[in-house]
Design an enzyme around this catalytic site. Structure first.
Site, PDB file in Angstrom:
ATOM      1  N   GLU A 280     -21.243 -35.826  -6.408  1.00 46.79           N
ATOM      2  CA  GLU A 280     -22.054 -34.837  -5.520  1.00 46.79           C
ATOM      3  C   GLU A 280     -23.437 -35.198  -5.131  1.00 46.79           C
ATOM      4  O   GLU A 280     -23.924 -36.209  -3.648  1.00 46.79           O
ATOM      5  CB  GLU A 280     -22.537 -33.623  -5.358  1.00 46.79           C
ATOM      6  CG  GLU A 280     -21.797 -31.792  -5.928  1.00 46.79           C
ATOM      7  CD  GLU A 280     -21.090 -32.200  -7.102  1.00 46.79           C
ATOM      8  OE1 GLU A 280     -20.488 -33.287  -7.597  1.00 46.79           O
ATOM      9  OE2 GLU A 280     -20.567 -30.952  -7.097  1.00 46.79           O
TER      10      GLU A 280
ATOM     11  N   HIS B   2     -34.974  -3.808  -3.866  1.00 40.72           N
ATOM     12  CA  HIS B   2     -34.148  -3.248  -2.689  1.00 40.72           C
ATOM     13  C   HIS B   2     -32.675  -3.188  -2.372  1.00 40.72           C
ATOM     14  O   HIS B   2     -32.808  -3.260  -0.918  1.00 40.72           O
ATOM     15  CB  HIS B   2     -35.437  -3.169  -1.820  1.00 40.72           C
ATOM     16  CG  HIS B   2     -36.587  -2.895  -1.607  1.00 40.72           C
ATOM     17  ND1 HIS B   2     -37.172  -1.880  -1.678  1.00 40.72           N
ATOM     18  CD2 HIS B   2     -37.516  -3.485  -2.291  1.00 40.72           C
ATOM     19  CE1 HIS B   2     -38.345  -0.885  -1.258  1.00 40.72           C
ATOM     20  NE2 HIS B   2     -38.911  -2.623  -2.114  1.00 40.72           N
TER      21      HIS B   2
ATOM     22  N   LYS C 153     -13.154 -30.288 -11.602  1.00 41.48           N
ATOM     23  CA  LYS C 153     -13.653 -31.870 -11.661  1.00 41.48           C
ATOM     24  C   LYS C 153     -12.293 -32.959 -11.161  1.00 41.48           C
ATOM     25  O   LYS C 153     -11.886 -33.201  -9.981  1.00 41.48           O
ATOM     26  CB  LYS C 153     -14.541 -32.695 -12.399  1.00 41.48           C
ATOM     27  CG  LYS C 153     -15.514 -32.618 -12.129  1.00 41.48           C
ATOM     28  CD  LYS C 153     -16.799 -33.158 -13.331  1.00 41.48           C
ATOM     29  CE  LYS C 153     -17.776 -32.427 -13.218  1.00 41.48           C
ATOM     30  NZ  LYS C 153     -18.757 -33.486 -14.712  1.00 41.48           N
TER      31      LYS C 153
ATOM     32  N   GLY D 298     -27.575 -32.756 -20.278  1.00 41.73           N
ATOM     33  CA  GLY D 298     -28.080 -32.297 -19.153  1.00 41.73           C
ATOM     34  C   GLY D 298     -28.994 -31.124 -18.835  1.00 41.73           C
ATOM     35  O   GLY D 298     -30.152 -31.150 -18.404  1.00 41.73           O
ATOM     36  N   ARG D 299     -28.229 -30.116 -19.344  1.00 41.89           N
ATOM     37  CA  ARG D 299     -28.998 -28.884 -19.536  1.00 41.89           C
ATOM     38  C   ARG D 299     -30.280 -28.201 -19.850  1.00 41.89           C
ATOM     39  O   ARG D 299     -31.060 -27.615 -20.160  1.00 41.89           O
ATOM     40  CB  ARG D 299     -27.960 -27.545 -19.070  1.00 41.89           C
ATOM     41  CG  ARG D 299     -27.567 -27.722 -20.712  1.00 41.89           C
ATOM     42  CD  ARG D 299     -26.162 -26.389 -20.489  1.00 41.89           C
ATOM     43  NE  ARG D 299     -25.759 -26.943 -21.567  1.00 41.89           N
ATOM     44  CZ  ARG D 299     -24.190 -27.134 -22.282  1.00 41.89           C
ATOM     45  NH1 ARG D 299     -24.500 -28.187 -20.697  1.00 41.89           N
ATOM     46  NH2 ARG D 299     -23.369 -27.190 -22.558  1.00 41.89           N
TER      47      ARG D 299
ATOM     48  N   LYS E 206     -27.110 -38.163 -14.779  1.00 39.74           N
ATOM     49  CA  LYS E 206     -26.777 -38.594 -16.942  1.00 39.74           C
ATOM     50  C   LYS E 206     -25.841 -39.567 -16.501  1.00 39.74           C
ATOM     51  O   LYS E 206     -25.884 -41.105 -17.121  1.00 39.74           O
ATOM     52  CB  LYS E 206     -26.827 -37.153 -17.844  1.00 39.74           C
ATOM     53  CG  LYS E 206     -26.189 -38.213 -19.100  1.00 39.74           C
ATOM     54  CD  LYS E 206     -25.926 -37.189 -19.819  1.00 39.74           C
ATOM     55  CE  LYS E 206     -25.518 -37.448 -21.115  1.00 39.74           C
ATOM     56  NZ  LYS E 206     -26.071 -36.349 -22.435  1.00 39.74           N
TER      57      LYS E 206
ATOM     58  N   GLU F  61     -23.164 -22.000 -18.922  1.00 43.07           N
ATOM     59  CA  GLU F  61     -22.364 -23.446 -20.364  1.00 43.07           C
ATOM     60  C   GLU F  61     -22.334 -23.687 -21.068  1.00 43.07           C
ATOM     61  O   GLU F  61     -21.616 -24.453 -21.378  1.00 43.07           O
ATOM     62  CB  GLU F  61     -23.913 -24.708 -18.701  1.00 43.07           C
ATOM     63  CG  GLU F  61     -22.678 -25.951 -18.792  1.00 43.07           C
ATOM     64  CD  GLU F  61     -22.605 -27.072 -17.728  1.00 43.07           C
ATOM     65  OE1 GLU F  61     -23.690 -27.810 -18.200  1.00 43.07           O
ATOM     66  OE2 GLU F  61     -22.184 -27.265 -16.848  1.00 43.07           O
TER      67      GLU F  61
HETATM   68  O1  LIG Z   1     -26.318 -35.481 -14.661  1.00 40.72           O
HETATM   69  P1  LIG Z   1     -24.977 -35.732 -14.081  1.00 40.72           P
HETATM   70  O2  LIG Z   1     -24.084 -36.594 -15.407  1.00 40.72           O
HETATM   71  O3  LIG Z   1     -25.072 -35.913 -12.651  1.00 40.72           O
HETATM   72  O4  LIG Z   1     -24.018 -34.260 -14.229  1.00 40.72           O
HETATM   73  C1  LIG Z   1     -24.150 -33.103 -13.899  1.00 40.72           C
HETATM   74  C2  LIG Z   1     -24.504 -32.000 -14.406  1.00 40.72           C
HETATM   75  O5  LIG Z   1     -22.780 -31.832 -14.196  1.00 40.72           O
HETATM   76  C3  LIG Z   1     -22.061 -31.780 -15.709  1.00 40.72           C
HETATM   77  O6  LIG Z   1     -22.127 -32.377 -16.081  1.00 40.72           O
HETATM   78  C4  LIG Z   1     -20.971 -29.713 -15.157  1.00 40.72           C
HETATM   79  O7  LIG Z   1     -21.350 -29.160 -14.395  1.00 40.72           O
HETATM   80  C5  LIG Z   1     -23.288 -30.731 -16.033  1.00 40.72           C
HETATM   81  O8  LIG Z   1     -23.664 -30.665 -17.301  1.00 40.72           O
HETATM   82  C6  LIG Z   1     -24.993 -31.713 -15.823  1.00 40.72           C
HETATM   83  O9  LIG Z   1     -26.027 -31.161 -15.353  1.00 40.72           O
END
Ligand SMILES: O=P(O)(O)OC[C@H]1O[C@](O)(CO)[C@@H](O)[C@@H]1O
Length: 541
Positions: free
Chosen positions: A211, A384, A505, A267-268, A205, A353
């Site tokens: 990452e 198990h 972060k 995002g979620r 987003k 979250e």
């Molecule tokens: O889509 P982006 O901006 O890479 O963010 C990834 C994820 O990082 C967060 O902002 C924090 O974990 C989430 O809410 C989001 O889904």
């Protein structure tokens, strides 16, 4: 949000006191109570009869929900009011699937137009890839593998759905997910795939997520090598889904290959948007639209059913009961379906979250426990591993046990055993085994009988899907989304921001140069972090 959020533990204390005198063995035997606690919405049957609730307690919870003004809050979300107050944003993931709804959507028409236009673009792309016509859209002539690079909401939804809907996947392309910044995953992937036939979907987003960008750079370098550094050829291998078109463009994805995300979709909650592109590529656009329709049917149910039959409302009230009134700090999600193996981690983000907050939008302390720790894994494997503690340990852990009535495979012997185990665990947790029953099994040994006694009285919800299809998966996810929405409303917190992820972060940004031994003008690190960095640097080969 309700003006004054009550403290649920004191509000429902009398009911909890009364129910502490009744074992679930007795409660379950009442058929009228059972009927009040079992409800269906389309392909989903929710059975709360193994929860430590009776009809008076349920009615008291429902009366409180009605008094909270939940319908108005719900309608404000569907209409696009800026209910995410800390970010001044609307929350319109429901508009993404409104095309499958039988109720008219109150979402702003401009948003609806953009959503439809994006779905049409997705359809064009997906059909082209499935028909081998993608070169006309500027993509490579042959596509065998699709790699979704994203994390959190940009990964968990598509990952869950692609795995869950494996029986609906096209054999034309293979799907992969690259998430963690751990280089091992990227390294393993590029050793398995052919860069010339790999299409990468960068999902972010913000398009600033460390990452995702690091993994994107690794794959870009790998593809670039195969294209002899021809930047135009490299760009053909990348699609992006982002609200930050400008940065995605300058990173190297051509504009026509960027799909939008909007501020009004968190995002979620974004699987239903172009974030679901990997899913659409895996199961086809018709299948993707069926997922949207399943979500839309749950939206219609949420918007029209009274709380007594409203599955999201019943799940939310059960959580208030278990978390705030009975005080259970965790909840386990155990799907009896390998295809739903990613559901616990998906729900961890959705619930924790969203609801992992302790301050109201007015800056005041919440004053009672909010989200429980959500955890779990697939049954029967879980039986198990940790079920011993769930049956006889000192902590009570409410469970969501999720089963599929009709499997997507012909091995009915296995499936019947799987379902029997689900029902057996729910029964064993609720009923237990008394000391006398255990003693009857080993009459001479009272010590052993004590150890073979099960307290029972341990709550679980059973959720049965008629079959695991695009529609039922959409309905299942939307069910949990609306439960989360209601809990945010009932706890008086904003379920749509996530400030709690920011601090780590920003500290990571300070640590990285120190770890690499680069000089930087960031403030000095704390003593513990500095010592850890020293230890890592000392042992590095
Ligand atoms: O889509 P982006 O901006 O890479 O963010 C990834 C994820 O990082 C967060 O902002 C924090 O974990 C989430 O809410 C989001 O889904």
């Amino acid at each position: 949000m309700p003006a004054n959020v009550p403290t649920y533990a004191s509000l429902f204390a009398d009911h909890a006191r009364r129910l502490s005198q009744s074992h679930l063995r007795t409660l379950i035997a009442d058929p009228a109570r059972g009927a009040r606690l079992r409800h269906r919405a389309g392909p989903l049957l929710l059975d709360l009869s193994r929860q430590k609730l009776d009809v008076p307690a349920l009615d008291a919870l429902g009366a409180q929900l009605d008094a909270s003004g939940w319908q108005a809050a719900r309608d404000a979300m569907f209409a696009g009011d800026p209910i995410n107050t800390s970010e001044g944003r609307a929350v319109l993931h429901t508009a993404l699937r409104a095309g499958g709804s039988s109720l008219p959507s109150p979402a702003p028409s401009e948003a609806q137009r953009e959503i439809e236009a994006t779905l049409a673009r997705m359809g064009e792309l997906v059909d082209a890839v499935h028909d081998g016509r993608q070169e006309a859209l500027g993509l490579p002539g042959t596509v065998t593998d699709i790699v979704n690079i994203g994390i959190g909401g940009s990964d968990l939804g598509p990952r869950l759905a692609v795995a869950a809907l494996a029986p609906f996947r096209t054999p034309k392309v293979r799907s992969h997910f690259l998430t963690n910044v751990d280089g091992q995953a990227a390294y393993d992937l590029i050793n398995r795939l052919d860069p010339r036939t790999t299409l990468v979907v960068m999902v972010s987003k913000t398009f600033t997520t460390q990452e995702t960008l690091l993994n994107g750079n690794v794959l870009r370098g790998w593809i670039s090598e195969a294209c002899n550094g021809d930047e135009r050829a490299v760009a053909r291998h990348f699609l992006a889904v982002s609200a930050n078109t400008e940065v995605a463009g300058s990173w190297g994805v051509p504009l026509r290959q960027i799909f939008p995300m909007w501020d009004f979709v968190g995002g979620r909650y974004s699987l239903w948007s172009a974030v679901g592109l990997s899913l659409a590529l895996a199961i086809g656009m018709q299948g993707f639209r069926a997922v949207l329709a399943g979500g839309a049917h749950m939206d219609d149910h949420f918007r029209s059913a009274p709380w007594q039959q409203n599955l999201p409302a019943l799940l939310a009230l059960t959580e208030i009961w278990n978390r705030d009134v009975l005080g259970y700090p965790t909840r386990a999600v155990v799907p009896y379906a390998d295809l739903l193996g990613d559901l616990p981690s998906y729900l961890q983000q959705l619930e924790m979250e969203s609801l992992g907050k302790s301050v109201t939008p007015q800056g005041a302390p919440v004053g009672q426990p909010t989200v429980p720790v959500v955890w779990g894994s697939v049954g029967t494997n879980a039986q198990h591993a940790y079920f011993q503690a769930l049956h006889q340990g000192t902590e009570v852990v409410p469970l969501d046990l999720i089963g599929i009535v009709n499997p997507a495979h012909p091995l009915h012997g296995n499936h019947d055993a799987l379902l029997s185990n689900l029902l057996a665990q729910a029964a064993a947790l609720a009923l237990g085994k008394t000391f006398d029953e255990a003693l009857a099994e080993s009459p001479a040994d009272r010590t052993l009988a004590a150890q073979r006694t099960f307290p029972g009285d341990r709550p679980s919800s059973v959720l049965l899907l008629d079959a695991l299809t695009p529609e039922s998966l959409g309905a299942l996810i939307a069910l949990y989304e609306h439960k989360v929405f209601l809990l945010g409303h009932l706890w008086g917190i904003n379920a749509f921001d996530q400030w709690g992820v920011e601090l780590g972060k920003s500290i990571a940004r300070q640590i990285l140069p120190a770890l690499r031994g680069e000089s930087s003008d960031v403030p000095p690190l704390d003593a513990a972090t500095s010592a850890s960095i020293g230890a890592i640097r000392e042992r590095r080969s």
